[in-house]
Design an enzyme around this catalytic site. Structure first.
Site, PDB file in Angstrom:
ATOM      1  CD  GLN A  71      13.895  38.351 -54.148  1.00  0.00           C
ATOM      2  OE1 GLN A  71      14.587  39.199 -53.623  1.00  0.00           O
ATOM      3  NE2 GLN A  71      12.722  38.621 -54.679  1.00  0.00           N
ATOM      4  CG  HIS A  72      15.536  37.205 -59.294  1.00  0.00           C
ATOM      5  ND1 HIS A  72      14.378  37.942 -59.193  1.00  0.00           N
ATOM      6  CD2 HIS A  72      16.503  37.936 -58.664  1.00  0.00           C
ATOM      7  CE1 HIS A  72      14.632  39.060 -58.540  1.00  0.00           C
ATOM      8  NE2 HIS A  72      15.899  39.079 -58.206  1.00  0.00           N
ATOM      9  CG  ASP A 238      17.669  36.623 -51.251  1.00  0.00           C
ATOM     10  OD1 ASP A 238      16.894  37.451 -51.767  1.00  0.00           O
ATOM     11  OD2 ASP A 238      18.732  36.267 -51.799  1.00  0.00           O
TER      12      ASP A 238
END
Length: 472
Positions: A71-72, A238
């Site tokens: 992520q991110h 995830d």
């Protein structure tokens, strides 16, 4: 027999599992490594994905595929679909100052007011890991690259886009094919988890303009088809994919013991924690996924085992040989600071030492109990946000320790399920692919051990919290 593929594109590697869509039986799998670092060109992910697919025997007989991704990460694309600069990953901390600035600005100089604004607007108070803070860093430090950014997406979005046949130089029209899901969008910092919508005004303030953003697909939606004809599902972040992989539903809390710890729950309501401890994410099945991180988990076991001069197997045997409560020995495991509670400069501490209890077995037991108690604090933070915890699903490398399982059942007081080791993120992506193929999530059997809740008759958790409070 229809086959589906699940992909886990993590920080370290790309893993592919191919499973039977009806039963979930594993047919074959493959893996390839990613380069190290906190700044990586996305082309490396695409190369690794192709290598992992080849290692898994290819997709010629696969009907559907889905990607669970780290992520991110900030992936910036220009108007032709080219990568503007290497992606900044979740663990790149150069945007920590940008996070503080965004909080302060939103509160008119009052950090507490700014935190309340962000918790209400997006469900998450900005930290360095979020995409938004990285974009703000980009605008300040690399204004030319910020100006070139015509679209922003996340690692799993970019890989999905590539699977659909798009890529660098494919032209401005192909940016319209970018797609994501609500679980990954909820980790950007410019998406309202509660409202289910992007916040363009936030992006304009932080980046200077509003780039094109991926369409947010529903849990069972289809992003499109690859040139081979394989159906490509929405994908997920995830943690949300891992929740699918272990079959977590509303009332389930997933507690992961890796190098660090993660505690997240499938919830029917969104979270908005102005303290910043709980990130108010969405899940991949239409619910919400409030999440808490701790910094110290299995690395505490490794350090204690090294101090005692034993391997990790003998460390676990020592911990099991000691009585619950470690004879009054209590370890507060803030070895690398701590995230929950937010004490970045804290250090660990050992309390209650006597000549009688200062033994290798008690020290090993105290290390295990300290980590479990730390995760219990993460669980409490979720419960403060209204999370109902009916069951804990214990995953990660540390979850396979019998000493950890025993301590968790006793100290947490909630029924525990311990799945057999597996690729939970890739498995969850495969389950989503099967759902996109059939229109409903399949009920795959989970190979796991169930542990009944015990009782903390010795007040171990209360003693731990008394000592931990001294760090505040």
């Amino acid at each position: 027999m229809a086959l589906v593929a699940g992909i886990d594109s993590s920080t370290q590697s790309c893993k592919v599992v191919i499973r039977d869509a009806d039963t979930g039986a594993l047919v074959r799998q493959g893996r390839a490594s990613h380069p190290e670092g906190t700044e990586v060109h996305p082309d490396h992910w695409w190369t690794a994905l192709q290598e992992a697919v080849d290692a898994a025997g290819g997709f010629e007989d696969v009907a559907a595929v889905s990607i669970g991704g780290q992520q991110h990460g900030m992936v910036c694309l220009d108007s032709d679909g080219g990568v503007v600069r290497p992606a900044l990953l979740w663990n790149d901390t150069r945007s920590a100052g940008a996070a503080l600035e965004l909080i302060s600005t939103a509160g008119g100089g009052d950090a507490a007011a700014g935190a309340r604004y962000w918790a209400g607007a997006t469900g998450t108070v900005p930290v360095a890991s979020l995409t938004l803070t990285k974009l703000h860093w980009l605008a300040v430090n690399e204004p030319d690259n910020a100006a070139k950014t015509a679209a922003v997406c996340l690692p799993h979005d970019w890989l999905t886009w590539r699977l659909l046949g798009h890529g660098p130089g494919s032209g401005p029209g192909n940016l319209e094919a970018l797609a994501t899901d609500r679980s990954d969008a909820s980790g950007t910092g410019y998406y309202s988890t509660a409202a289910g919508a992007y916040l363009p005004e936030v992006l304009k303030t932080s980046l200077g303009h509003v780039p094109h953003l991926p369409d947010v697909l529903g849990p069972l939606d289809v992003a499109g088809k690859a040139s081979s004809g394989v159906l490509v599902a929405a994908g997920a972040g995830d943690n949300a994919a891992a929740a699918l992989g272990v079959g977590a539903g509303v009332g389930d809390v997933v507690m992961s013991l890796g190098t660090s710890g993660t505690v997240f729950a499938v919830s029917g309501t969104p979270a908005a924690d102005p303290s910043g401890l709980v990130a108010g994410f969405a899940d991949a099945a239409g619910h919400y996924l409030p999440l808490v991180c701790t910094l110290n988990a299995t690395r505490v076991f490794d350090a204690t085992a090294a101090l005692l001069g034993v391997g990790i197997g003998e460390f676990n045997e020592l911990a099991l040989s000691a009585e619950s409560g470690a004879g009054g020995l209590t370890l507060v495991p803030y070895f690398d600071g701590e995230r929950t509670p937010n004490l970045p400069d804290a250090t660990g501490s050992l309390h209650g030492i006597t000549r009688g209890n200062y033994t290798p077995a008690n020290l090993a037991r105290a290390a295990v109990e300290g980590v479990v108690c730390s995760l219990a604090d993460g669980l409490a933070a979720l419960q403060d946000q209204g999370v109902e915890a009916r069951r804990i699903i214990l995953v990660g490398g540390g979850a396979q320790s019998t000493a950890v399982q025993q301590a968790a059942a006793q100290l947490l007081g909630i029924n525990i399920t311990v799945p057999c080791p597996g690729e939970y993120v890739a498995d969850g992506a495969a389950r989503q692919a099967a759902g996109a193929l059939t229109g409903h999530f399949p009920q795959w059997a989970l190979d796991a051990v169930d542990l009944p809740a015990g009782r903390d008759d010795g007040g171990v958790l209360a003693r731990y919290r008394r000592y931990a409070s001294m760090h505040a």
